[in-house]
Design a protein around this motif. Structure first.
Motif, PDB file in Angstrom:
ATOM      1  N   ILE A   1       0.843  -1.200   0.000  1.00 60.60           N
ATOM      2  CA  ILE A   1       0.000   0.000   0.000  1.00 60.60           C
ATOM      3  C   ILE A   1       0.878   1.249   0.000  1.00 60.60           C
ATOM      4  N   ASN A   2       1.924   1.236   0.819  1.00 59.07           N
ATOM      5  CA  ASN A   2       2.847   2.371   0.896  1.00 59.07           C
ATOM      6  C   ASN A   2       3.640   2.513  -0.399  1.00 59.07           C
ATOM      7  N   LEU A   3       4.058   1.377  -0.936  1.00 57.00           N
ATOM      8  CA  LEU A   3       4.854   1.391  -2.158  1.00 57.00           C
ATOM      9  C   LEU A   3       4.059   1.993  -3.317  1.00 57.00           C
ATOM     10  N   ALA A   4       2.800   1.625  -3.427  1.00 54.44           N
ATOM     11  CA  ALA A   4       1.951   2.176  -4.489  1.00 54.44           C
ATOM     12  C   ALA A   4       1.802   3.690  -4.328  1.00 54.44           C
ATOM     13  N   ILE A   5       1.596   4.132  -3.105  1.00 51.05           N
ATOM     14  CA  ILE A   5       1.448   5.567  -2.829  1.00 51.05           C
ATOM     15  C   ILE A   5       2.746   6.306  -3.148  1.00 51.05           C
ATOM     16  N   LEU A   6       3.862   5.757  -2.696  1.00 50.00           N
ATOM     17  CA  LEU A   6       5.158   6.407  -2.928  1.00 50.00           C
ATOM     18  C   LEU A   6       5.504   6.469  -4.412  1.00 50.00           C
ATOM     19  N   ARG A   7       5.261   5.382  -5.121  1.00 48.90           N
ATOM     20  CA  ARG A   7       5.565   5.372  -6.555  1.00 48.90           C
ATOM     21  C   ARG A   7       4.783   6.456  -7.285  1.00 48.90           C
ATOM     22  N   LEU A   8       3.512   6.548  -6.974  1.00 50.54           N
ATOM     23  CA  LEU A   8       2.665   7.541  -7.633  1.00 50.54           C
ATOM     24  C   LEU A   8       3.120   8.956  -7.275  1.00 50.54           C
ATOM     25  N   ALA A   9       3.372   9.207  -6.005  1.00 47.85           N
ATOM     26  CA  ALA A   9       3.750  10.555  -5.564  1.00 47.85           C
ATOM     27  C   ALA A   9       5.074  10.996  -6.183  1.00 47.85           C
ATOM     28  N   ILE A  10       6.050  10.115  -6.187  1.00 47.16           N
ATOM     29  CA  ILE A  10       7.361  10.483  -6.735  1.00 47.16           C
ATOM     30  C   ILE A  10       7.260  10.665  -8.244  1.00 47.16           C
ATOM     31  N   TYR A  11       6.493   9.819  -8.892  1.00 50.40           N
ATOM     32  CA  TYR A  11       6.288  10.003 -10.336  1.00 50.40           C
ATOM     33  C   TYR A  11       5.693  11.392 -10.602  1.00 50.40           C
ATOM     34  N   GLU A  12       4.632  11.714  -9.887  1.00 50.10           N
ATOM     35  CA  GLU A  12       3.973  13.002 -10.116  1.00 50.10           C
ATOM     36  C   GLU A  12       4.915  14.166  -9.821  1.00 50.10           C
ATOM     37  N   ALA A  13       5.659  14.058  -8.731  1.00 51.49           N
ATOM     38  CA  ALA A  13       6.558  15.144  -8.337  1.00 51.49           C
ATOM     39  C   ALA A  13       7.641  15.396  -9.381  1.00 51.49           C
ATOM     40  N   ILE A  14       8.111  14.337 -10.015  1.00 51.40           N
ATOM     41  CA  ILE A  14       9.205  14.472 -10.978  1.00 51.40           C
ATOM     42  C   ILE A  14       8.711  14.743 -12.393  1.00 51.40           C
ATOM     43  N   TYR A  15       7.685  14.031 -12.826  1.00 50.62           N
ATOM     44  CA  TYR A  15       7.318  14.031 -14.246  1.00 50.62           C
ATOM     45  C   TYR A  15       6.068  14.822 -14.616  1.00 50.62           C
ATOM     46  N   GLU A  16       5.217  15.098 -13.661  1.00 45.09           N
ATOM     47  CA  GLU A  16       3.989  15.835 -13.979  1.00 45.09           C
ATOM     48  C   GLU A  16       4.238  17.315 -13.704  1.00 45.09           C
ATOM     49  N   GLU A  17       4.453  18.078 -14.756  1.00 47.61           N
ATOM     50  CA  GLU A  17       4.806  19.489 -14.606  1.00 47.61           C
ATOM     51  C   GLU A  17       3.708  20.312 -13.947  1.00 47.61           C
TER      52      GLU A  17
END
Length: 137
Positions: A79-95
């Motif tokens: 559950i944490n891994l899914a949340i972290l993956r999404l958050a870090i993706y958004e922080a880096i790649y979603e302008e």
């Protein structure tokens, strides 16, 4: 009525979480299953977000492991891994998603779906990640 970014994010999170249990299955099969249940939004925006997170998974996991001092990625609850993956993706790649928004949305997801210690863990990992991002700028 347009779908809010928060709803897209939550649906993407649920599908990323599902993928952790069905690693050998294609994303299209997971999308089809979710559409049959009809409780998760599965539109083009959600699919694209899930596909992008999965595509960048190794890179994202290396970032998570850098900031997760107590646990290896393999030992982080799914559950944490899914949340972290999404958050870090958004922080880096979603302008259009500022780092602080990605983090607060991740903490909100953890608050809704995870246990209290998990919320602190997610917040801690993302807080450390955020500090490094600020130092880079």
């Amino acid at each position: 009525m347009p779908i809010k970014r928060r709803e897209i994010r939550e649906s993407a999170f649920l599908l990323i979480f599902e993928k952790l249990f069905r690693q050998d299955e294609e994303l299209d099969d997971i999308f089809m299953s979710a559409m049959e249940v009809n409780e998760i939004i599965v539109n083009d925006e959600v699919k694209k977000l899930v596909e992008n997170v999965c595509e960048k998974q190794d890179e994202i996991d290396s970032i998570i492991s850098k900031f997760s001092n107590k646990r290896t990625v393999e030992r982080i609850p799914k559950i944490n891994l899914a949340i972290l993956r999404l958050a870090i993706y958004e922080a880096i790649y979603e302008e259009n998603v500022p780092v602080n928004v990605a983090i607060s949305e991740a903490v909100a997801l953890a608050g809704k779906y995870a246990l209290e210690p998990d919320v602190s863990f997610v917040n801690g990992v993302l807080g450390s990640f955020s500090k490094e991002q600020e130092e880079k700028q």
